[in-house]
Design a protein around this motif. Structure first.
Motif, PDB file in Angstrom:
ATOM      1  N   HIS A  25      34.756  46.597  28.327  1.00  0.00           N
ATOM      2  CA  HIS A  25      35.339  45.525  28.517  1.00  0.00           C
ATOM      3  C   HIS A  25      35.334  44.926  30.008  1.00  0.00           C
ATOM      4  O   HIS A  25      35.224  43.851  29.851  1.00  0.00           O
ATOM      5  CB  HIS A  25      36.718  45.876  28.105  1.00  0.00           C
ATOM      6  CG  HIS A  25      37.740  44.936  27.849  1.00  0.00           C
ATOM      7  ND1 HIS A  25      39.205  44.993  28.049  1.00  0.00           N
ATOM      8  CD2 HIS A  25      37.596  43.556  27.720  1.00  0.00           C
ATOM      9  CE1 HIS A  25      39.516  43.746  27.800  1.00  0.00           C
ATOM     10  NE2 HIS A  25      38.845  42.849  27.615  1.00  0.00           N
ATOM     11  N   ILE A  26      35.607  45.849  30.726  1.00  0.00           N
ATOM     12  CA  ILE A  26      35.545  45.549  32.207  1.00  0.00           C
ATOM     13  C   ILE A  26      34.330  44.993  32.482  1.00  0.00           C
ATOM     14  O   ILE A  26      34.083  43.805  32.983  1.00  0.00           O
ATOM     15  CB  ILE A  26      35.871  46.675  33.011  1.00  0.00           C
ATOM     16  CG1 ILE A  26      37.366  47.042  32.931  1.00  0.00           C
ATOM     17  CG2 ILE A  26      35.708  46.167  34.496  1.00  0.00           C
ATOM     18  CD1 ILE A  26      37.788  48.339  33.587  1.00  0.00           C
ATOM     19  N   GLU A  27      33.005  45.572  32.437  1.00  0.00           N
ATOM     20  CA  GLU A  27      31.784  45.065  32.790  1.00  0.00           C
ATOM     21  C   GLU A  27      31.355  43.944  31.991  1.00  0.00           C
ATOM     22  O   GLU A  27      30.795  43.048  32.576  1.00  0.00           O
ATOM     23  CB  GLU A  27      30.848  46.121  32.620  1.00  0.00           C
ATOM     24  CG  GLU A  27      31.236  47.455  33.561  1.00  0.00           C
ATOM     25  CD  GLU A  27      30.238  48.644  33.191  1.00  0.00           C
ATOM     26  OE1 GLU A  27      29.477  48.547  32.458  1.00  0.00           O
ATOM     27  OE2 GLU A  27      30.608  49.783  33.821  1.00  0.00           O
ATOM     28  N   ARG A  28      31.806  43.767  30.738  1.00  0.00           N
ATOM     29  CA  ARG A  28      31.181  42.817  30.050  1.00  0.00           C
ATOM     30  C   ARG A  28      31.928  41.462  29.860  1.00  0.00           C
ATOM     31  O   ARG A  28      31.358  40.188  29.674  1.00  0.00           O
ATOM     32  CB  ARG A  28      30.717  43.081  28.589  1.00  0.00           C
ATOM     33  CG  ARG A  28      29.581  44.092  28.553  1.00  0.00           C
ATOM     34  CD  ARG A  28      29.337  44.454  27.088  1.00  0.00           C
ATOM     35  NE  ARG A  28      28.148  45.542  27.059  1.00  0.00           N
ATOM     36  CZ  ARG A  28      26.823  45.143  26.869  1.00  0.00           C
ATOM     37  NH1 ARG A  28      26.475  43.979  27.124  1.00  0.00           N
ATOM     38  NH2 ARG A  28      26.126  46.294  27.033  1.00  0.00           N
ATOM     39  N   THR A  29      33.472  41.541  30.133  1.00  0.00           N
ATOM     40  CA  THR A  29      34.257  40.685  29.807  1.00  0.00           C
ATOM     41  C   THR A  29      35.051  40.343  31.208  1.00  0.00           C
ATOM     42  O   THR A  29      35.080  39.154  31.598  1.00  0.00           O
ATOM     43  CB  THR A  29      35.073  40.846  28.657  1.00  0.00           C
ATOM     44  OG1 THR A  29      34.325  40.945  27.663  1.00  0.00           O
ATOM     45  CG2 THR A  29      36.105  39.614  28.377  1.00  0.00           C
ATOM     46  N   ILE A  30      35.815  41.318  31.529  1.00  0.00           N
ATOM     47  CA  ILE A  30      37.035  40.975  32.597  1.00  0.00           C
ATOM     48  C   ILE A  30      36.299  40.559  34.035  1.00  0.00           C
ATOM     49  O   ILE A  30      36.606  39.535  34.697  1.00  0.00           O
ATOM     50  CB  ILE A  30      37.701  42.185  32.812  1.00  0.00           C
ATOM     51  CG1 ILE A  30      38.481  42.587  31.542  1.00  0.00           C
ATOM     52  CG2 ILE A  30      38.714  42.133  33.933  1.00  0.00           C
ATOM     53  CD1 ILE A  30      39.461  43.937  31.338  1.00  0.00           C
ATOM     54  N   ARG A  31      35.303  41.471  34.455  1.00  0.00           N
ATOM     55  CA  ARG A  31      34.905  41.050  35.802  1.00  0.00           C
ATOM     56  C   ARG A  31      34.107  39.742  36.053  1.00  0.00           C
ATOM     57  O   ARG A  31      34.269  39.114  36.840  1.00  0.00           O
ATOM     58  CB  ARG A  31      33.714  42.377  36.196  1.00  0.00           C
ATOM     59  CG  ARG A  31      34.781  43.413  36.713  1.00  0.00           C
ATOM     60  CD  ARG A  31      33.853  44.507  37.651  1.00  0.00           C
ATOM     61  NE  ARG A  31      34.483  45.736  38.056  1.00  0.00           N
ATOM     62  CZ  ARG A  31      35.221  45.601  39.130  1.00  0.00           C
ATOM     63  NH1 ARG A  31      35.612  44.353  39.603  1.00  0.00           N
ATOM     64  NH2 ARG A  31      35.872  46.857  39.339  1.00  0.00           N
ATOM     65  N   PRO A  32      33.160  39.554  34.897  1.00  0.00           N
ATOM     66  CA  PRO A  32      32.520  38.205  35.172  1.00  0.00           C
ATOM     67  C   PRO A  32      33.561  37.152  34.974  1.00  0.00           C
ATOM     68  O   PRO A  32      33.415  36.113  36.154  1.00  0.00           O
ATOM     69  CB  PRO A  32      31.615  38.200  33.625  1.00  0.00           C
ATOM     70  CG  PRO A  32      31.413  39.467  33.378  1.00  0.00           C
ATOM     71  CD  PRO A  32      32.725  40.452  33.911  1.00  0.00           C
ATOM     72  N   ALA A  33      34.773  37.101  34.270  1.00  0.00           N
ATOM     73  CA  ALA A  33      35.654  36.122  34.417  1.00  0.00           C
ATOM     74  C   ALA A  33      36.563  36.100  35.484  1.00  0.00           C
ATOM     75  O   ALA A  33      36.526  34.993  36.202  1.00  0.00           O
ATOM     76  CB  ALA A  33      36.681  36.178  33.223  1.00  0.00           C
ATOM     77  N   LEU A  34      36.799  37.108  36.204  1.00  0.00           N
ATOM     78  CA  LEU A  34      37.374  37.224  37.499  1.00  0.00           C
ATOM     79  C   LEU A  34      36.411  36.824  38.710  1.00  0.00           C
ATOM     80  O   LEU A  34      36.738  35.758  39.558  1.00  0.00           O
ATOM     81  CB  LEU A  34      37.906  38.767  37.939  1.00  0.00           C
ATOM     82  CG  LEU A  34      39.253  39.149  37.100  1.00  0.00           C
ATOM     83  CD1 LEU A  34      39.282  40.678  37.236  1.00  0.00           C
ATOM     84  CD2 LEU A  34      40.345  38.368  37.195  1.00  0.00           C
ATOM     85  N   ASP A  35      35.191  37.020  38.561  1.00  0.00           N
ATOM     86  CA  ASP A  35      34.254  36.637  39.458  1.00  0.00           C
ATOM     87  C   ASP A  35      34.090  35.041  39.595  1.00  0.00           C
ATOM     88  O   ASP A  35      33.703  34.603  40.345  1.00  0.00           O
ATOM     89  CB  ASP A  35      32.905  37.263  39.377  1.00  0.00           C
ATOM     90  CG  ASP A  35      32.882  38.773  39.784  1.00  0.00           C
ATOM     91  OD1 ASP A  35      34.013  39.056  40.469  1.00  0.00           O
ATOM     92  OD2 ASP A  35      32.033  39.522  39.352  1.00  0.00           O
ATOM     93  N   ALA A  36      34.286  34.401  38.261  1.00  0.00           N
ATOM     94  CA  ALA A  36      34.240  32.978  38.281  1.00  0.00           C
ATOM     95  C   ALA A  36      35.444  32.426  38.580  1.00  0.00           C
ATOM     96  O   ALA A  36      35.636  31.115  38.340  1.00  0.00           O
ATOM     97  CB  ALA A  36      34.048  32.437  36.731  1.00  0.00           C
ATOM     98  N   GLY A  37      36.529  33.149  39.188  1.00  0.00           N
ATOM     99  CA  GLY A  37      37.817  32.597  39.379  1.00  0.00           C
ATOM    100  C   GLY A  37      39.087  32.441  38.440  1.00  0.00           C
ATOM    101  O   GLY A  37      39.740  31.865  38.696  1.00  0.00           O
ATOM    102  N   GLN A  38      38.745  32.952  37.249  1.00  0.00           N
ATOM    103  CA  GLN A  38      39.621  32.731  36.396  1.00  0.00           C
ATOM    104  C   GLN A  38      40.605  33.730  36.180  1.00  0.00           C
ATOM    105  O   GLN A  38      40.606  34.650  36.893  1.00  0.00           O
ATOM    106  CB  GLN A  38      38.786  32.898  34.669  1.00  0.00           C
ATOM    107  CG  GLN A  38      37.795  31.930  34.529  1.00  0.00           C
ATOM    108  CD  GLN A  38      37.121  32.212  33.240  1.00  0.00           C
ATOM    109  OE1 GLN A  38      37.606  32.926  32.405  1.00  0.00           O
ATOM    110  NE2 GLN A  38      35.931  31.528  32.862  1.00  0.00           N
ATOM    111  N   VAL A  39      41.769  33.248  35.640  1.00  0.00           N
ATOM    112  CA  VAL A  39      43.078  33.882  35.274  1.00  0.00           C
ATOM    113  C   VAL A  39      42.748  34.783  34.011  1.00  0.00           C
ATOM    114  O   VAL A  39      42.416  34.325  32.953  1.00  0.00           O
ATOM    115  CB  VAL A  39      44.246  33.439  34.788  1.00  0.00           C
ATOM    116  CG1 VAL A  39      45.435  34.285  34.746  1.00  0.00           C
ATOM    117  CG2 VAL A  39      44.446  32.561  36.307  1.00  0.00           C
TER     118      VAL A  39
END
Length: 214
Positions: free
Chosen positions: A81-95
């Motif tokens: 979940h972290i590697e495929r979903t959460i980190r990419p979104a956070l790296d893009a500046g999302q909440v």
């Protein structure tokens, strides 16, 4: 060492069954989007294709795994979940708003199933550290068990293997969440979720504005 993120914003919602996490996560998604933020709403276990397959096994299956093996499967789903979903979104500046995260593993497996066994709590703590990801803010929704049971009955539908466990288990989970919150007051805000949906939502937004003003 697990550190809070500097890009994006990671908010987790925690609590026992019937606390209203899924409803509040959806409303929070809408509220932050109206403020102009790009929001990703997700859940655990799950949130990525492989993690969703593990969710089905963990919640629906009669797997008979040892407790440590069960914990490891939760963390396998979490890392996917972290590697495929959460980190990419956070790296893009999302909440990122996540319905459950590692505090649920501590509460359900550590306190609920293992009765607060120090060895298992330490085992989970080491795995938390290895994930390398800490929420910026955790909102713990607290409701009395009588109200939680009423909400679960009104919700209807099928129940998962944790929901079907006895009342003593759910009381240990609730106590576990209280202990976890006491140990991390800087990260975890406990919210009285016994009121109506709008009142609880406003309390969540107030806590976000107070703790994460930027």
């Amino acid at each position: 060492m697990t550190e809070p993120l500097t890009r994006g914003l990671f908010i987790t919602l925690e609590g026992g069954e019937g606390a209203g996490k899924s409803t509040q996560a959806r409303l929070l998604d809408d509220a932050l989007a109206r403020r102009g933020r790009k929001v990703l709403r997700t859940r655990e276990p799950g949130g990525a294709p492989g993690a969703e397959q593990l969710r089905e096994f963990l919640l629906k299956g009669d797997h008979g795994l040892s407790l440590r093996a069960e914990v490891l499967l939760h963390f396998a789903a979490r890392l996917d979940h972290i590697e495929r979903t959460i980190r990419p979104a956070l790296d893009a500046g999302q909440v990122v708003i996540c319905d459950r995260f590692f505090d649920s593993t501590l509460a359900y497996q550590g306190y609920g199933l293992a009765h607060g066994d120090p060895a298992l709590l330490e085992f989970i703590a080491r795995l938390i550290d290895l994930t390398g990801l800490m929420p910026n803010l955790t909102l713990l929704l607290a409701v009395p068990r009588t109200l939680a049971r009423t909400r679960m009955q009104q919700r209807g539908g099928g129940s998962d293997r944790y929901e079907r466990l006895d009342e003593a288990f759910h009381l240990r989970v609730a106590d576990g969440f209280r202990r976890i919150a006491d140990q991390a007051p800087g990260r975890i805000a406990t919210i009285d979720a016994g009121g109506d949906v709008e009142q609880v939502q406003q309390a969540l937004l107030t806590e976000i504005d107070r703790r994460l003003p930027a």
